[in-house]
Design a protein around this motif. Sequence first.
Motif, PDB file in Angstrom:
ATOM      1  N   GLU A   1      -9.302 -31.889 -18.153  1.00  0.00           N
ATOM      2  CA  GLU A   1      -9.349 -31.734 -16.695  1.00  0.00           C
ATOM      3  C   GLU A   1      -8.187 -32.424 -15.991  1.00  0.00           C
ATOM      4  O   GLU A   1      -7.756 -31.999 -14.911  1.00  0.00           O
ATOM      5  CB  GLU A   1     -10.662 -32.299 -16.151  1.00  0.00           C
ATOM      6  N   ILE A   2      -7.641 -33.492 -16.597  1.00  0.00           N
ATOM      7  CA  ILE A   2      -6.553 -34.213 -15.941  1.00  0.00           C
ATOM      8  C   ILE A   2      -5.302 -33.348 -15.834  1.00  0.00           C
ATOM      9  O   ILE A   2      -4.544 -33.433 -14.862  1.00  0.00           O
ATOM     10  CB  ILE A   2      -6.250 -35.527 -16.686  1.00  0.00           C
ATOM     11  N   VAL A   3      -5.086 -32.477 -16.814  1.00  0.00           N
ATOM     12  CA  VAL A   3      -3.936 -31.567 -16.762  1.00  0.00           C
ATOM     13  C   VAL A   3      -4.031 -30.674 -15.533  1.00  0.00           C
ATOM     14  O   VAL A   3      -3.068 -30.509 -14.773  1.00  0.00           O
ATOM     15  CB  VAL A   3      -3.861 -30.720 -18.050  1.00  0.00           C
ATOM     16  N   TYR A   4      -5.206 -30.094 -15.320  1.00  0.00           N
ATOM     17  CA  TYR A   4      -5.401 -29.216 -14.165  1.00  0.00           C
ATOM     18  C   TYR A   4      -5.388 -30.009 -12.864  1.00  0.00           C
ATOM     19  O   TYR A   4      -4.833 -29.568 -11.858  1.00  0.00           O
ATOM     20  CB  TYR A   4      -6.700 -28.441 -14.313  1.00  0.00           C
ATOM     21  N   ALA A   5      -6.030 -31.199 -12.892  1.00  0.00           N
ATOM     22  CA  ALA A   5      -6.081 -32.005 -11.678  1.00  0.00           C
ATOM     23  C   ALA A   5      -4.683 -32.406 -11.221  1.00  0.00           C
ATOM     24  O   ALA A   5      -4.403 -32.441 -10.017  1.00  0.00           O
ATOM     25  CB  ALA A   5      -6.933 -33.252 -11.924  1.00  0.00           C
ATOM     26  N   THR A   6      -3.787 -32.697 -12.171  1.00  0.00           N
ATOM     27  CA  THR A   6      -2.422 -33.080 -11.815  1.00  0.00           C
ATOM     28  C   THR A   6      -1.725 -31.966 -11.047  1.00  0.00           C
ATOM     29  O   THR A   6      -1.067 -32.202 -10.020  1.00  0.00           O
ATOM     30  CB  THR A   6      -1.618 -33.426 -13.083  1.00  0.00           C
TER      31      THR A   6
ATOM     32  N   PRO B   1      -8.676 -33.849  -4.985  1.00  0.00           N
ATOM     33  CA  PRO B   1      -7.707 -32.914  -4.400  1.00  0.00           C
ATOM     34  C   PRO B   1      -8.353 -31.657  -3.832  1.00  0.00           C
ATOM     35  O   PRO B   1      -7.847 -31.103  -2.857  1.00  0.00           O
ATOM     36  CB  PRO B   1      -6.789 -32.579  -5.590  1.00  0.00           C
ATOM     37  N   VAL B   2      -9.458 -31.201  -4.437  1.00  0.00           N
ATOM     38  CA  VAL B   2     -10.139 -30.010  -3.907  1.00  0.00           C
ATOM     39  C   VAL B   2     -10.663 -30.278  -2.501  1.00  0.00           C
ATOM     40  O   VAL B   2     -10.490 -29.468  -1.581  1.00  0.00           O
ATOM     41  CB  VAL B   2     -11.291 -29.586  -4.849  1.00  0.00           C
TER      42      VAL B   2
END
Length: 445
Positions: free
Chosen positions: A59-64, A269-270
Motif C-alpha cells: 500500500e505504501i507504493v500506491y500511497a506515495t 491523501p484520499v
Amino acid sequence: MIGVWALGAYLAVIILWTTLMRRNVGEAMMVGFLVAAAFNGAGALAAGWTALYDALTDEIVYATVVFVFMGYLLEKAGVMERMINLLDSLIGGRKGGSAYVSTVASAGLGSIVHNQAAIAATVGSVTIPWMERAKMDRTTAATIVAGNAGMGITFPFSASMFVLVGSSTVGPLLDVDSLIVPLIAGGLWCVLHRLVVTAILVRRSGGQATAKENRPLLLESLRRGWTTLLLFVGVALPMFLTTGLLAELLSNHTGTDVSKAVSPIFWIPVVLIALGLVLGRRQLPRSPKAWATLIGDSAPRFGVVGITVLFAFAGANALATTGLPEQLSGLLGSLDLPVWLLALVIGLIVVAVAAPLSSTATMAAVGTIGVAALIAAGVPAPTAAVAVLIFSSCEAAVPPGGAPLYVACGIAGVDPLHTFRRMLLYYALPLLGIGVLVATGLLPV
C-alpha cells in the motif's frame, strides 16, 4: 554471507549507476533490484517475481503516488496558495520562517503519525511551495522536508518501536513503559539537530523573509484562507479513527480491528484530495476534457517517483530472500568491542541497511540484534533502544533513500540524485553521531 555480499553489490550498483553513469535514480533502482535477485542463484527468477509482486501489492507504493497527486491537485486548486498566504502573513517576516515551520511541523506531526512518507507529503505539500516563495531553491526545500521526516521514528509510538519491543530478542529485556520517556528525550535531541541543520541550510540557500510590502494582510488572509486549515483536520481524522479510545470503541462496535482495517497512510491523501476538491472547486476544471488535461499534466511528477519507490521496495524484498537479516544478526553477535566502537559499528550497519529498506524493516532485520548487542555490552536497555531507533530513522537520508525522499522530491519537482550529498552530510552522518553519543551516555536520555 551471500546476503551481506548482495547488500554491498546492491548499494554499489545504485551509486555507480547514478554518479558515474549519471543515469536517473529510477533506472538505478531497477538495476539494483535485478542484481539483488541474481544473488538467489537458480532461484533468482522466482525470488525476483515474488519480491516484485509483494512491492506491487504494498500500500505504501500506491500511497506515495497518491500523495504526489494530492500535492499537485491542492496546488492547482489554489488551496496551497491561500494557506501559504495565511502562514506568510503570520510569520513570513522572519528569514527562513517557512523552513523553521517545516521543521517544527514535522516534529509535531512525527510525534503523532510516525510514518515518514506521510510526514514528508503532508508537511511538504504546504512548506515546499512556501520555501520557494522565500527564494530557497527547490533542492534545499526537498532536502529539509525529507530530512525532517525521520523524526517520526524517534518519538513514541512508531511501528519501529513496536517491532523492537515485540521481538523475541529484545522483548524480554525491555519494558515498553520504561522506553517512553527516554525515547521522548532522544526525539528532542533529534529535533535540536534538525533546527541547527535548518538554520545552516537557510543561510546557505539565501532564503529570505517576505518583504513587508509583499506580505499579505492578516485579516484578508484569514478571510480567504481560514478554510484551508481544514486540511489539518483531514490529516487528523484517519489518525483519530485508528488510535486511542475511539479506535477501541469502533473496533468493539464493528467486530473488526479498525487500526488494521483503515490505513492512515492511504486514507490521509484520499481525505485531503476530497477536501481539495471542495475547497478549490472554483479553480478546478468543469469539463471532462479539462480534467483529462489536468491529470495528464500531472503525469511527469509520477515517473521517477513511482518507479523508484516500486523498485526500492522490490529490491528490499529481494535482499531479504538472500538471508541478509540472519547473516547480519550473526555478524553483530560475534563482535567484541568497546561500547563506543560497538555502537559505531552497529550504527553503520543499521544506516547501511536503512538505505534500501524502510525503518521498520531495518529494525526487524538488524535493529533488534543491535539493541541486544548493546545491552550485552552493558548499555541500559532503554538507552540501547533509543540509540538504535535514531540510527534507523535514516530511511530517507542515505542514498538511494526511502519513500519520504521521493515524496519530497516529487512535490518539489527535483531529481532525487541532487539531494543525496546533502542528505548524507547534514542528516545521516550527524544522526549516526547522535546515536553513538546516546549509547555511550554522553547525550542523556
